[in-house]
Write an enzyme that holds these catalytic residues in place. Structure first.
Site, PDB file in Angstrom:
ATOM      1  N   GLU A   5     -41.270 -37.374 -33.439  1.00 27.31           N
ATOM      2  CA  GLU A   5     -41.546 -37.825 -34.801  1.00 27.31           C
ATOM      3  C   GLU A   5     -42.917 -38.471 -34.959  1.00 27.31           C
ATOM      4  OE1 GLU A   5     -38.549 -41.442 -35.153  1.00 27.31           O
ATOM      5  OE2 GLU A   5     -38.923 -40.709 -37.153  1.00 27.31           O
ATOM      6  N   ARG A  28     -42.195 -46.100 -46.960  1.00 25.42           N
ATOM      7  CA  ARG A  28     -41.089 -45.149 -47.155  1.00 25.42           C
ATOM      8  C   ARG A  28     -41.551 -43.696 -47.005  1.00 25.42           C
ATOM      9  NH1 ARG A  28     -36.792 -47.330 -50.464  1.00 25.42           N
ATOM     10  NH2 ARG A  28     -36.546 -45.300 -51.436  1.00 25.42           N
ATOM     11  N   CYS A  63     -39.464 -41.166 -52.155  1.00 24.73           N
ATOM     12  CA  CYS A  63     -40.069 -41.654 -53.399  1.00 24.73           C
ATOM     13  C   CYS A  63     -39.805 -43.147 -53.614  1.00 24.73           C
ATOM     14  CB  CYS A  63     -39.493 -40.900 -54.582  1.00 24.73           C
ATOM     15  SG  CYS A  63     -39.718 -39.128 -54.485  1.00 24.73           S
ATOM     16  N   ASN A 121     -36.459 -40.946 -58.822  1.00 26.65           N
ATOM     17  CA  ASN A 121     -36.138 -40.691 -57.415  1.00 26.65           C
ATOM     18  C   ASN A 121     -34.861 -39.873 -57.381  1.00 26.65           C
ATOM     19  OD1 ASN A 121     -38.210 -42.377 -56.751  1.00 26.65           O
ATOM     20  ND2 ASN A 121     -36.958 -43.907 -55.705  1.00 26.65           N
ATOM     21  N   GLY A 122     -34.757 -38.955 -56.423  1.00 28.30           N
ATOM     22  CA  GLY A 122     -33.538 -38.150 -56.313  1.00 28.30           C
ATOM     23  C   GLY A 122     -33.845 -36.697 -56.628  1.00 28.30           C
ATOM     24  N   TRP A 128     -42.513 -38.151 -52.914  1.00 32.60           N
ATOM     25  CA  TRP A 128     -42.337 -37.391 -51.665  1.00 32.60           C
ATOM     26  C   TRP A 128     -41.798 -36.040 -52.119  1.00 32.60           C
ATOM     27  CZ3 TRP A 128     -38.210 -35.367 -48.687  1.00 32.60           C
ATOM     28  CH2 TRP A 128     -38.505 -35.141 -47.335  1.00 32.60           C
ATOM     29  N   HIS A 130     -27.432 -24.880 -17.005  1.00 32.98           N
ATOM     30  CA  HIS A 130     -26.811 -23.932 -17.944  1.00 32.98           C
ATOM     31  C   HIS A 130     -27.822 -23.351 -18.924  1.00 32.98           C
ATOM     32  CE1 HIS A 130     -22.930 -24.908 -16.288  1.00 32.98           C
ATOM     33  NE2 HIS A 130     -23.220 -26.193 -16.423  1.00 32.98           N
ATOM     34  N   GLU A 186     -32.688 -40.147 -28.182  1.00 30.67           N
ATOM     35  CA  GLU A 186     -33.490 -41.059 -29.004  1.00 30.67           C
ATOM     36  C   GLU A 186     -34.950 -41.041 -28.534  1.00 30.67           C
ATOM     37  OE1 GLU A 186     -33.311 -42.436 -31.720  1.00 30.67           O
ATOM     38  OE2 GLU A 186     -34.717 -44.096 -31.681  1.00 30.67           O
ATOM     39  N   LYS A 226     -38.109 -39.983 -30.892  1.00 32.94           N
ATOM     40  CA  LYS A 226     -39.273 -40.851 -31.101  1.00 32.94           C
ATOM     41  C   LYS A 226     -40.552 -40.093 -30.801  1.00 32.94           C
ATOM     42  CE  LYS A 226     -37.998 -43.411 -32.991  1.00 32.94           C
ATOM     43  NZ  LYS A 226     -36.656 -43.860 -33.324  1.00 32.94           N
ATOM     44  N   LYS A 231     -39.140 -43.042 -44.757  1.00 31.10           N
ATOM     45  CA  LYS A 231     -38.382 -44.107 -44.094  1.00 31.10           C
ATOM     46  C   LYS A 231     -36.917 -44.075 -44.503  1.00 31.10           C
ATOM     47  CE  LYS A 231     -37.646 -47.758 -41.655  1.00 31.10           C
ATOM     48  NZ  LYS A 231     -37.452 -47.453 -40.222  1.00 31.10           N
TER      49      LYS A 231
HETATM   50  O1  M6R Z   1     -31.554 -45.644 -42.748  1.00 38.36           O
HETATM   51  P1  M6R Z   1     -30.782 -44.800 -41.793  1.00 38.36           P
HETATM   52  O2  M6R Z   1     -30.512 -45.461 -40.494  1.00 38.36           O
HETATM   53  O3  M6R Z   1     -29.516 -44.256 -42.395  1.00 38.36           O
HETATM   54  O4  M6R Z   1     -31.713 -43.552 -41.505  1.00 38.36           O
HETATM   55  C1  M6R Z   1     -31.283 -42.467 -40.745  1.00 38.36           C
HETATM   56  C2  M6R Z   1     -32.455 -41.649 -40.247  1.00 38.36           C
HETATM   57  O5  M6R Z   1     -33.163 -41.104 -41.321  1.00 38.36           O
HETATM   58  C3  M6R Z   1     -33.415 -42.478 -39.386  1.00 38.36           C
HETATM   59  O6  M6R Z   1     -32.747 -43.102 -38.337  1.00 38.36           O
HETATM   60  C4  M6R Z   1     -34.531 -41.587 -38.811  1.00 38.36           C
HETATM   61  O7  M6R Z   1     -33.993 -40.666 -37.921  1.00 38.36           O
HETATM   62  C5  M6R Z   1     -35.591 -42.465 -38.141  1.00 38.36           C
HETATM   63  N1  M6R Z   1     -36.829 -42.341 -38.835  1.00 38.36           N
HETATM   64  C6  M6R Z   1     -35.884 -42.067 -36.752  1.00 38.36           C
HETATM   65  O8  M6R Z   1     -36.827 -42.921 -36.175  1.00 38.36           O
END
Ligand code: M6R
Length: 609
Positions: free
Chosen positions: A489, A27, A2, A98-99, A74, A505, A482, A486, A604
């Site tokens: 996501e 975001r 949000c 927000n929250g 959101w 395993h 990672e 990527k 974000k």
């Molecule tokens: O702002 P932060 O680094 O604490 O965020 C953590 C994760 O939400 C963030 O790295 C998320 O996994 C990314 N969107 C991945 O690309």
């Protein structure tokens, strides 16, 4: 997640609020809304979908007035819909939030008993009715909000507007960031300074528990106990044009290509000659580091992967033991603090709810000191940590983290060097060697970016796939994780990562012609082991895509597509091998036609649990 924007000005503020919402789009959100205080009372517009839909509605029905609030939602409680979009109203009150209000169900029952009717399924609506209730008891608006927040459990950054007092906004913060923008004869409020950079560069960050009354001329801040407090005004150095895509089609691509510069910025003035400056981590950091025997790293998502790489480095280079844990796990389990332990939080945003809660818990548990490695100056994590190192990646707008990750890794290499030398484990020669490697890093990243076209072609092989497996060994295992994150996501292809030695395993059972296997294979002491793992996959009819050092004796053959990555110092390989994986996920997403910068269901900055 949000986003909030608000304004009290002499001019019409609808356009300012809309622009602020556009700036917060990165975001992630599902609906947007605005409410303006006008002589006829509060006028509200809400739309499901993009901020542009709200903009179109505003074009059809312009709202005028100098005080207003706006929001991108959101969904957490209640489906994404116009009815659930903020602002929420209760008679003369309008609220954005927000929250998450955790006791919303209990409050809802209580307020229904008092005769309030609910129009939405949201937790936020209880705030509107609660404030209206206290206002009805004779409190002034400030007092009503102060009363209301004592009943709220959970997290909130909230802005409240009263139709009968159009000259003011009341804001309250607990667990969700809010920043006040200071203008000339006008004030603004937002959940992220990025929203306000077109109207001001002067900001006042609210602290936990603060409630503030904002008028055009004045900002009065009250701490949790109701006493008036001063919060300083800081000049922002965040650049305004960071939200400009320039020549790129997507922010993600722009941010991938910004990595050499972002790394140069992150290293700048942190190294003198062949020496790493411990002060880059805060005043007295060297003395603190000298006493540290154990490092506990806490983070989420991509930042967690950076922490996992750092564990390999710290134990090998700095002689300190290191644990790495996902913040949402750490905060809810009983753990022990080893003597002389440093807690290190990693975060792009500095506002990730789980990471922040884990830091607060760690501080109560008695860690020797806390360090935050973060990309957003003034963020909650930075302010609440004893020591801080700012990665200087610049604003990262794409939801998929790219330059924030590689600058975290650059910062973590400096951290390993700083702690190693402070403890007398890393000698002058080894420190010098590390510094020289770091100085070669921007070039090495540039060379990896030159693989762009080959990776764009390679991506076509993945467009029809539903699953992918990523393999790595040692410090490349987190890089494989990672890469998998990527890909899933932004392309929505199911991907998972394994330490290559774990294949036999269990995951080997998944291998067939439809399961592409991506391997990160720099030339290091584990390469021979990795070659055996490659053979294990090939022998079972799997197709491998191997990102290999051009000095490694690996050849393309049936079942193996080879992509040569320029040879780099071993210590830099995790950073350099990240680049082709970022590019691969980007091009697969392009072919699949997904929303690269705002992938579905994601935000974000994850400011709620
Ligand atoms: O702002 P932060 O680094 O604490 O965020 C953590 C994760 O939400 C963030 O790295 C998320 O996994 C990314 N969107 C991945 O690309």
């Amino acid at each position: 997640m949000c986003g909030i924007v608000g304004a009290v000005a002499q001019r019409d503020v609808a356009e300012i609020l809309l622009e602020g919402l556009h700036r917060l789009e990165y975001r992630g959100y599902d609906s947007a809304g605005i409410a303006i205080n006008h002589q006829q009372g509060i006028q509200r517009l809400r739309r499901l979908g993009k901020v542009q839909a709200l903009g179109d509605a505003l074009n059809e029905t312009p709202l005028s007035g100098g005080t207003g609030i706006a929001h991108t939602r959101w969904a957490t409680h209640g489906e994404p819909s116009e009815i659930n979009a903020h602002p929420h109203v209760s008679s003369r009150i309008a609220v954005v939030h927000n929250g998450i209000i955790e006791n919303h169900e209990k409050l809802r029952q209580k307020l229904k008993g008092l005769g309030f009717e609910f129009a939405s399924q949201t937790d936020t609506e209880v705030i509107a009715h609660l404030v209206a209730h206290h206002l009805g008891q004779g409190d002034n608006l400030l007092g009503a909000v102060q009363q209301a927040v004592t009943e709220l459990e959970g997290a909130y950054g909230t802005v409240i507007m009263d139709a009968q007092q159009p000259e003011k906004l009341i804001v309250a913060r607990s667990g969700s960031p809010l920043v006040i923008g200071v203008g000339v004869g006008e004030h603004f409020i937002a959940s992220d300074q990025q929203a306000l950079l077109n109207v001001t560069r002067r900001f006042m960050f609210l602290e936990e528990g603060d409630v503030a009354e904002i008028t055009r001329r004045e900002v009065k801040v009250f701490a949790k106990d109701g006493t008036g407090v001063e919060r300083s005004v800081i000049e922002s150095n965040v650049t305004h044009d960071a939200s400009d895509k320039g020549e790129y089609r997507h922010y993600m691509m722009k941010e991938i290509f910004e990595q050499p510069t972002a790394i140069i910025n992150t290293l700048e003035n942190r190294i003198v000659g062949n020496t790493i400056l411990c002060e880059a981590f805060g005043a007295g950091a060297g003395d603190t580091f000298a006493t540290i025997e154990h490092v506990q790293i806490i983070a989420c998502g991509t930042s967690y992967h950076a922490g996992m790489v750092a564990r390999y480095w710290l134990e090998a280079m700095a002689g300190v033991s290191c644990n790495v844990e996902i913040a949402s796990e750490f905060r809810y389990r009983k753990s022990f603090v080893r003597p002389n332990s440093l807690i290190v939080t990693l975060s792009q945003s500095g506002e990730t709810a789980d990471t922040l809660a884990a830091l607060r818990l760690a501080k109560e548990m008695g860690y020797t000191a806390s360090l935050s490695i973060c990309n957003v100056p003034g963020s909650s994590l930075v302010r609440e940590s004893d020591l801080a190192f700012m990665t200087r990646a610049g604003a990262e707008i794409g939801v998929a983290s790219t330059k924030a990750f590689t600058t975290q890794l650059a910062g973590l290499l400096l951290f390993c060097g700083a702690i190693g030398k402070s403890k007398g484990v890393l000698n002058e020669w080894a420190e010098g060697a590390l510094v020289q490697s770091l100085q070669r890093l921007p070039d090495a990243v540039n060379q990896a970016l030159a693989l762009n076209d080959s990776i764009a072609s390679l991506a076509e092989d993945f467009a029809e796939k539903h699953h992918a497996l990523f393999l790595g060994r040692g410090d490349q295992y987190p890089i494989a994780m990672e890469g998998a994150l990527k890909l899933k996501e932004i392309s929505y292809i199911h991907a998972e990562a394994y330490a290559a030695g774990e294949l036999k395993h269990g995951p080997l059972a998944l291998i067939d012609a439809d399961m592409p296997t991506i391997v990160v294979a720099p030339n290091n002491e584990l390469l021979e082991k990795l070659k055996s793992n490659i053979e294990e996959v090939r022998a079972r009819g799997g197709h491998l895509y191997v990102f290999a050092d051009d000095e490694a004796e690996l050849v393309a053959s049936e079942g193996i597509t080879l992509l040569r990555v320029p040879h780099v110092d071993e210590i830099l390989a995790p950073i350099v091998y990240t680049i082709p994986l970022q590019l691969l996920s980007y091009y697969v997403a392009i072919i699949k036609g997904t929303d690269v910068d705002q992938p579905r269901n994601l935000a974000k900055s994850v400011t709620v649990e």
